[in-house]
Design an enzyme around this catalytic site. Sequence first.
Site, PDB file in Angstrom:
ATOM      1  N   TYR A 141       0.888  -1.217  -0.006  1.00 13.30           N
ATOM      2  CA  TYR A 141       0.020  -0.054  -0.136  1.00 13.30           C
ATOM      3  C   TYR A 141       0.856   1.408   0.008  1.00 13.30           C
ATOM      4  CZ  TYR A 141      -4.724  -1.709   0.665  1.00 13.30           C
ATOM      5  OH  TYR A 141      -6.194  -2.125   0.755  1.00 13.30           O
ATOM      6  N   LYS A 192       2.442 -15.354   2.600  1.00 12.42           N
ATOM      7  CA  LYS A 192       2.657 -16.193   1.399  1.00 12.42           C
ATOM      8  C   LYS A 192       4.155 -16.456   1.294  1.00 12.42           C
ATOM      9  CE  LYS A 192       1.154 -17.798  -2.668  1.00 12.42           C
ATOM     10  NZ  LYS A 192       0.344 -18.880  -2.402  1.00 12.42           N
ATOM     11  N   ASP A 224      -3.755 -18.026   0.622  1.00 14.59           N
ATOM     12  CA  ASP A 224      -4.750 -18.726  -0.281  1.00 14.59           C
ATOM     13  C   ASP A 224      -5.355 -19.777   0.519  1.00 14.59           C
ATOM     14  OD1 ASP A 224      -2.035 -20.116  -0.067  1.00 14.59           O
ATOM     15  OD2 ASP A 224      -2.454 -20.710  -2.078  1.00 14.59           O
ATOM     16  N   ASP A 248      -6.718  -6.869   4.013  1.00 15.72           N
ATOM     17  CA  ASP A 248      -7.744  -6.062   3.344  1.00 15.72           C
ATOM     18  C   ASP A 248      -8.665  -7.106   2.570  1.00 15.72           C
ATOM     19  OD1 ASP A 248      -9.345  -4.009   2.081  1.00 15.72           O
ATOM     20  OD2 ASP A 248      -8.089  -4.409   0.105  1.00 15.72           O
ATOM     21  N   ASP A 252     -12.511  -8.506   4.283  1.00  9.74           N
ATOM     22  CA  ASP A 252     -13.877  -8.425   3.621  1.00  9.74           C
ATOM     23  C   ASP A 252     -14.584  -9.811   3.618  1.00  9.74           C
ATOM     24  OD1 ASP A 252     -13.790  -5.612   2.778  1.00  9.74           O
ATOM     25  OD2 ASP A 252     -14.432  -6.223   0.826  1.00  9.74           O
TER      26      ASP A 252
HETATM   27  C1  IPM Z   1     -10.696  -0.711   3.699  1.00  9.98           C
HETATM   28  C2  IPM Z   1     -10.661  -0.123   2.197  1.00  9.98           C
HETATM   29  C3  IPM Z   1      -9.684   0.600   1.918  1.00  9.98           C
HETATM   30  C4  IPM Z   1      -8.231   0.052   2.055  1.00  9.98           C
HETATM   31  C5  IPM Z   1      -9.596   1.516   0.955  1.00  9.98           C
HETATM   32  C6  IPM Z   1     -10.956   2.410   0.606  1.00  9.98           C
HETATM   33  C7  IPM Z   1      -8.647   2.389   0.593  1.00  9.98           C
HETATM   34  O1  IPM Z   1     -10.899  -1.138   1.315  1.00  9.98           O
HETATM   35  O2  IPM Z   1     -10.383   0.015   4.534  1.00  9.98           O
HETATM   36  O3  IPM Z   1     -10.466  -2.063   3.777  1.00  9.98           O
HETATM   37  O4  IPM Z   1      -8.223  -0.687   0.866  1.00  9.98           O
HETATM   38  O5  IPM Z   1      -7.813  -0.099   2.927  1.00  9.98           O
HETATM   39 MG    MG Z   2     -11.053  -2.978   2.017  1.00  8.45          MG
END
Ligand code: IPM
Ligand code: MG
Length: 359
Positions: A141, A192, A224, A248, A252
């Site tokens: 990042y 990884k 993975d 990240d 999710d």
């Molecule tokens: C998160 C989001 C952010 C990230 C984006 C909006 C930059 O996806 O907080 O997970 O990738 O960290």
């Molecule tokens: Mg995110």
Amino acid sequence: MSHKILLLAGDGIGPEIVGAATGVLDALRTRFGLDAEVENALMGGCAVDATGDPLPEATLALARASDAILLGAVGGPKWDAIERDRRPERGLLRLRSGLDLFCNLRPAMLYPALAAASTLRPEVVEGLDLMIIRELTGDIYFGKPRGIETNAQGERFGYNTMIYTEREIRRIAHSAFRAALLRGRKVCSVDKANVLEATEFWREIVTDVAREYPDVTLTHMYVDNAAMQLVRAPKQFDVMVTGNIFGDILSDLASMLTGSIGMLPSASLNADNKGMFEPIHGSAPDIAGRDVANPLATILSLAMMLRYSLGEAAQAERVEQAVSRVLADGYRTADIHAPGTQLVGTREMGSKVVAALGG
Ligand code: IPM
Ligand code: MG
């Protein structure tokens, strides 16, 4: 001493969900003696529109001066096409890095009342209580060099750098082991290491830090496989610690185990536990302004703020219990609505939580 709280409502549904959380905050101040001063500032697309910068100097200064920040959400299609440095997401990344908020806590827990909301079978997710700890200020990042360029042959290419220093890995590893001591005493470090040197080094350093925590069991998993295991048998995990990009993605994935991304809060802390707190969902421009967004992730983020940054564990508990009560009473926003439950909007959900606080 009075706590200084900064509200960054942001874009899309941000103002609505932060509005609901502000109602809860006000109730804690007036009914339960929480001593807090609240300020508002611009961040994200709204800040781009007003000042040309997603993170204006004035906002960063207020953020530095506050004890904790509550963020709604930033971004939306309106700002997707503008140059990279002025995109709302850049404001968020600069704030994380400017305040050194390296430790991102993303819990994924299932409310018993919502067991049916998951796309996975109830027996796979029932009782799920997982904490993903994502390193937030390093990795690909922020790594340099990065860019989009043209080579000598005239071919364009894009590139980024995955890099972790020993100091960065050590401090997030300590955060993970300390968190595990307060929970199930298990840490799974995700990397990884079979392919990427940056994460081979990650594994080496995490293993070294583990020696200081003999009461915590450390395991390692490739990313993975971790993605697969999270869907196959998520209850095997207690604390998962991983780098910025893997965190990240996996967070999710983990959020969906619980059925609604609208329920999950997060905390981003620096070394002094000063932090920014935000729902893990986005700005949902498609439903913005319609009073349908779920404000519970933001309200639960406020609870995390009270617990982690402000040292107000009893107030945090009060908020979390009110949320559980409202869910048990059958109130649901559209994202978690099911037959036999009562559909409410953003504002009404906020008022139900305020009412459930008691006092
Ligand atoms: C998160 C989001 C952010 C990230 C984006 C909006 C930059 O996806 O907080 O997970 O990738 O960290
Ligand atoms: Mg995110």
